[in-house]
Design an enzyme around this catalytic site. Structure first.
Site, PDB file in Angstrom:
ATOM      1  CB  SER A  51      50.556  40.215  39.344  1.00  0.00           C
ATOM      2  OG  SER A  51      50.458  40.906  40.572  1.00  0.00           O
ATOM      3  CE  LYS A 143      53.824  39.781  42.650  1.00  0.00           C
ATOM      4  NZ  LYS A 143      53.201  39.934  41.309  1.00  0.00           N
TER       5      LYS A 143
END
Length: 390
Positions: A51, A143
């Site tokens: 990701s 993230k």
């Protein structure tokens, strides 16, 4: 004259520790020291999913600083040292919730900024094996912080805007593209461009490609091969120079199309390429309660603010049985996105990250192992060792 010694002067010889005792003391010291370092200063993590590619690769090992944003005091003190949710190699919980303490954050030397790469405990229960873990034991995610408290965030055709200004793209961020070629490409080709985890081979047709599609030139007719892949815009620029590449198109959702599972839907017609505008909750900020704010902030009020007996409907919220017409947030929140924008389960899907879920700032990669190397000699990615994270 003979010397006279008192009982105090006569000290028994110190017993020598056994080898087992020496070993036990050494292990105990190492465990205590490692636990303190892990809690106060820095913790090691590994990247298990793509990701954050191409900024962080699957198989990267990195250090995360607890000092930047301030160390959290333990909420769950009864825990096996150096574990997270379970005892190593088992499904046995490594902690007990018999004691739950209020959590505080020690002073740090900075705060979470737009663009920081952050490790945090992912909030939703469904991302934590549907187990109601204590906050400090929820699954760790990494993230990039896109929105800080009070920011107004919007995504239009993949482009992120924060407070009306375009947010700089991370230098190695990836997007999804469809390419048509006259050549059959294999894993070794894609590996040259760091495309390891994110491509679909031509044996899996998509709506963008039909097996019977042909390419016509002045001399011959050639069958085209189609690939869906996630890569950087720099790599796509290189592909455009290959004469056997006959078409490249970005795969972008259309505005107004509702994507199932996106945060705020179905009240808002959003998808992961077109999202918002949405305001990131800030401590002390007050909102009025209506259908739109319930869709955006109802989960926050119910799950992360420490309120008891919260009841929500599509248009209203009750706390302790009393309807509320407005609400003031008790803590700050953040909006997180992966750099691999089209292959990231992030705030576009599950919402905001509460301040008390923040673990630390990712600072550098100290080791990188390719999970699927071309050969044993390429197992270590030498060019990624001791790389700072930007």
């Amino acid at each position: 004259m003979s010397e006279v010694k008192t009982r105090a002067d006569v000290k028994p010889a110190k017993a020598k520790k056994s080898a087992i005792r020496e070993w036990f003391d050494s292990v105990l010291f190492a465990v205590v020291a490692a636990t303190l370092i892990r809690w106060l200063f820095m913790e090691a993590f590994t990247i298990p999913t793509p990701s954050m590619e191409n900024s962080l690769m699957v198989g990267d090992f990195l250090f995360v600083s607890k000092l930047h944003y301030g160390t959290r005091t333990p909420r769950t003190p009864l825990q096996v040292p150096l574990t997270h949710q379970k005892i190593w190699g088992t499904n046995i919980p490594s902690y007990s919730t018999a004691i739950q303490l209020p959590s505080y954050r020690l002073p740090g030397f900075t705060s979470v900024k737009n663009g920081d790469v952050v490790v945090f405990n992912v909030p939703p229960k469904y991302l934590n094996e549907n187990i109601d873990y204590p906050v400090d034991l929820k699954t760790n995610y990494i993230k990039r912080c896109i929105g800080i408290p009070g920011d107004v965030l919007e995504i239009k055709q993949r482009v992120v805007y924060v407070n009306g200004k375009e947010f700089p793209k991370p230098p190695r961020s990836e997007y999804k593209f469809f390419i048509k070629t006259t050549e059959v490409l294999d894993a070794n080709f894609f590996r040259k461009y760091d495309i390891v985890n994110d491509y679909r081979d031509p044996n899996q047709p998509t709506e963008n490609w039909k097996p019977q599609e042909q390419y016509n030139d002045s001399t011959k007719t050639t069958a085209l091969v189609g690939y869906v892949l996630n890569t950087t815009e720099d790599v796509i620029a290189q592909f455009k120079n290959f004469d056997w590449v006959k078409g490249i198109e970005p795969l972008v959702d259309k505005p107004g199309e509702t994507m199932p599972g996106i945060y705020g839907t179905p009240t808002f017609n959003w998808n992961h390429d077109n999202f918002g505008p949405i305001t990131v909750p800030k401590k002390g900020a007050t909102i009025q309660i209506d259908a739109k704010t319930v869709a955006l902030y109802g989960p926050v009020i119910e799950l992360y603010e420490g309120n008891e007996k919260v009841e929500t409907t599509p248009t209203s919220i009750k706390i302790n049985g009393q309807p509320i017409t407005s609400y003031t947030f008790k803590q700050d929140y953040y909006f997180m996105m992966g750099d691999n924008r089209d292959n990231s389960l992030d705030s576009r899907f599950w919402g905001f990250v509460p301040e008390d879920h923040i673990v630390g700032k990712a600072v550098f990669v100290w080791m990188s192992l390719d999970p699927n190397p071309a050969n044993i000699w390429n197992k270590i990615r030498w060019n990624r060792l001791f790389r700072t994270i930007d």
